[in-house]
Write a protein that holds these residues in place. Structure first.
Motif, PDB file in Angstrom:
ATOM      1  N   THR A 176      -4.865   9.505   4.798  1.00 48.73           N
ATOM      2  CA  THR A 176      -3.703  10.096   5.467  1.00 48.73           C
ATOM      3  C   THR A 176      -2.802  10.790   4.458  1.00 48.73           C
ATOM      4  N   MET A 177      -2.524  10.111   3.334  1.00 47.91           N
ATOM      5  CA  MET A 177      -1.654  10.669   2.307  1.00 47.91           C
ATOM      6  C   MET A 177      -2.239  11.957   1.720  1.00 47.91           C
ATOM      7  N   PHE A 178      -3.516  11.926   1.352  1.00 51.51           N
ATOM      8  CA  PHE A 178      -4.149  13.123   0.794  1.00 51.51           C
ATOM      9  C   PHE A 178      -4.227  14.228   1.842  1.00 51.51           C
ATOM     10  N   GLY A 179      -4.554  13.856   3.071  1.00 51.75           N
ATOM     11  CA  GLY A 179      -4.659  14.834   4.143  1.00 51.75           C
ATOM     12  C   GLY A 179      -3.340  15.546   4.409  1.00 51.75           C
ATOM     13  N   GLU A 180      -2.237  14.788   4.428  1.00 52.29           N
ATOM     14  CA  GLU A 180      -0.923  15.389   4.651  1.00 52.29           C
ATOM     15  C   GLU A 180      -0.551  16.340   3.517  1.00 52.29           C
ATOM     16  N   SER A 181      -0.805  15.917   2.275  1.00 50.49           N
ATOM     17  CA  SER A 181      -0.500  16.781   1.131  1.00 50.49           C
ATOM     18  C   SER A 181      -1.334  18.048   1.171  1.00 50.49           C
ATOM     19  N   LEU A 182      -2.600  17.898   1.483  1.00 50.98           N
ATOM     20  CA  LEU A 182      -3.490  19.049   1.556  1.00 50.98           C
ATOM     21  C   LEU A 182      -3.096  19.987   2.699  1.00 50.98           C
ATOM     22  N   SER A 183      -2.711  19.412   3.829  1.00 50.39           N
ATOM     23  CA  SER A 183      -2.259  20.231   4.964  1.00 50.39           C
ATOM     24  C   SER A 183      -1.036  21.046   4.581  1.00 50.39           C
ATOM     25  N   GLU A 184      -0.092  20.421   3.874  1.00 54.27           N
ATOM     26  CA  GLU A 184       1.101  21.145   3.421  1.00 54.27           C
ATOM     27  C   GLU A 184       0.707  22.301   2.511  1.00 54.27           C
ATOM     28  N   TYR A 185      -0.248  22.031   1.621  1.00 53.65           N
ATOM     29  CA  TYR A 185      -0.704  23.073   0.714  1.00 53.65           C
ATOM     30  C   TYR A 185      -1.350  24.219   1.491  1.00 53.65           C
ATOM     31  N   LEU A 186      -2.245  23.898   2.407  1.00 54.53           N
ATOM     32  CA  LEU A 186      -2.944  24.939   3.161  1.00 54.53           C
ATOM     33  C   LEU A 186      -1.981  25.736   4.026  1.00 54.53           C
ATOM     34  N   ASP A 187      -0.919  25.099   4.499  1.00 58.09           N
ATOM     35  CA  ASP A 187       0.100  25.813   5.272  1.00 58.09           C
ATOM     36  C   ASP A 187       0.847  26.822   4.398  1.00 58.09           C
ATOM     37  N   ILE A 227       0.835  -1.199   0.000  1.00 60.51           N
ATOM     38  CA  ILE A 227       0.000   0.000   0.000  1.00 60.51           C
ATOM     39  C   ILE A 227       0.871   1.251   0.000  1.00 60.51           C
ATOM     40  N   ALA A 228       1.860   1.285   0.879  1.00 58.36           N
ATOM     41  CA  ALA A 228       2.728   2.463   0.972  1.00 58.36           C
ATOM     42  C   ALA A 228       3.451   2.711  -0.348  1.00 58.36           C
ATOM     43  N   ALA A 229       3.938   1.654  -0.979  1.00 58.66           N
ATOM     44  CA  ALA A 229       4.656   1.802  -2.255  1.00 58.66           C
ATOM     45  C   ALA A 229       3.731   2.354  -3.332  1.00 58.66           C
ATOM     46  N   GLN A 230       2.515   1.821  -3.416  1.00 59.03           N
ATOM     47  CA  GLN A 230       1.569   2.305  -4.433  1.00 59.03           C
ATOM     48  C   GLN A 230       1.168   3.754  -4.185  1.00 59.03           C
ATOM     49  N   ILE A 231       0.897   4.087  -2.943  1.00 56.26           N
ATOM     50  CA  ILE A 231       0.481   5.459  -2.643  1.00 56.26           C
ATOM     51  C   ILE A 231       1.631   6.430  -2.900  1.00 56.26           C
ATOM     52  N   ASN A 232       2.851   6.035  -2.550  1.00 55.14           N
ATOM     53  CA  ASN A 232       4.009   6.896  -2.826  1.00 55.14           C
ATOM     54  C   ASN A 232       4.209   7.079  -4.328  1.00 55.14           C
ATOM     55  N   GLN A 233       4.023   6.013  -5.103  1.00 54.04           N
ATOM     56  CA  GLN A 233       4.117   6.130  -6.566  1.00 54.04           C
ATOM     57  C   GLN A 233       3.023   7.057  -7.090  1.00 54.04           C
ATOM     58  N   LEU A 234       1.834   6.913  -6.551  1.00 54.12           N
ATOM     59  CA  LEU A 234       0.718   7.776  -6.946  1.00 54.12           C
ATOM     60  C   LEU A 234       1.071   9.236  -6.676  1.00 54.12           C
ATOM     61  N   LEU A 235       1.580   9.506  -5.481  1.00 54.66           N
ATOM     62  CA  LEU A 235       1.961  10.881  -5.145  1.00 54.66           C
ATOM     63  C   LEU A 235       3.047  11.407  -6.072  1.00 54.66           C
ATOM     64  N   ARG A 236       4.094  10.624  -6.285  1.00 51.63           N
ATOM     65  CA  ARG A 236       5.189  11.060  -7.164  1.00 51.63           C
ATOM     66  C   ARG A 236       4.687  11.317  -8.573  1.00 51.63           C
ATOM     67  N   HIS A 237       3.860  10.418  -9.085  1.00 50.22           N
ATOM     68  CA  HIS A 237       3.338  10.559 -10.445  1.00 50.22           C
ATOM     69  C   HIS A 237       2.438  11.789 -10.558  1.00 50.22           C
TER      70      HIS A 237
END
Length: 191
Positions: free
Chosen positions: A117-128, A59-69
């Motif tokens: 969690t992955m989307f939430g962290e990315s969104l939090s970084e953006y909102l910051d 799961i972590a590998a796929q989500i990380n690939q999704l984020l990178r892509h």
């Protein structure tokens, strides 16, 4: 990692995914994974602590690939953007087998939680990185947008992607913009 070790690891992951497409996670054993991967049990344990660790790492590998892509082309994450959403839907379409297996299994909450969690962290970084309208609570905004994004992705995948990525992005984008209309500091723009 040596080529032989990497090959064994990939064979184990592939075997695990084949088994996940045929049966529920809880009924899968390390022995079954080893037999399917054509390796011995010890080889599975060299790479993974147990089947839960194997699932988590997949799961972590796929989500990380999704984020990178989805974020490629931007050194800074500019979420939410139409481009990022389109990349996300296209990536999921290309990797539909994995995401469909994970979301349709009884243990799908583990996968869904990691996506949130992955989307939430990315969104939090953006909102910051922006000046969020003072009337909008950051935590509520993150939860709303994360739930909406993961929910629509899950709906689309579970229903075998009834609409092309471009249609999904346009519809989702329009809904998001209506939800934050009037809050110019969270303008979703047209990226």
């Amino acid at each position: 990692m040596a080529r032989r070790i990497q090959k064994s690891r990939q064979a184990i992951i592939d075997a695990f995914m084949r088994l996940m497409s045929e049966k529920e996670f809880e009924s899968i054993t390390i022995n079954q994974i080893a037999v399917e991967a054509n390796v011995n049990r010890g080889t599975v344990y060299l790479h993974f602590d147990d089947k839960y660790d194997l699932r988590e790492q997949c799961i972590a590998a796929q989500i990380n690939q999704l984020l990178r892509h989805c974020m490629s082309g931007d050194h800074l994450v500019h979420l939410p953007s139409k481009t990022a959403l389109l990349h996300t839907f296209e990536y999921l379409e290309q990797h539909a087998s994995f995401y469909s297996i994970m979301l349709k299994s009884k243990g799908s909450t583990v996968f869904r939680n990691q996506m949130e969690t992955m989307f939430g962290e990315s969104l939090s970084e953006y909102l910051d990185s922006i000046n969020l309208d003072k009337e909008m609570d950051r935590d509520i905004t993150v939860q709303f947008l994360t739930s909406a994004t993961v929910g629509i992705l899950e709906w689309w995948i579970i229903r075998s992607m009834p609409y092309p990525p471009s249609v999904m992005v346009e519809q989702f984008w329009n809904l998001l913009n209506r939800g934050v209309e009037g809050h110019e500091h969270l303008s979703l723009g047209s990226r």
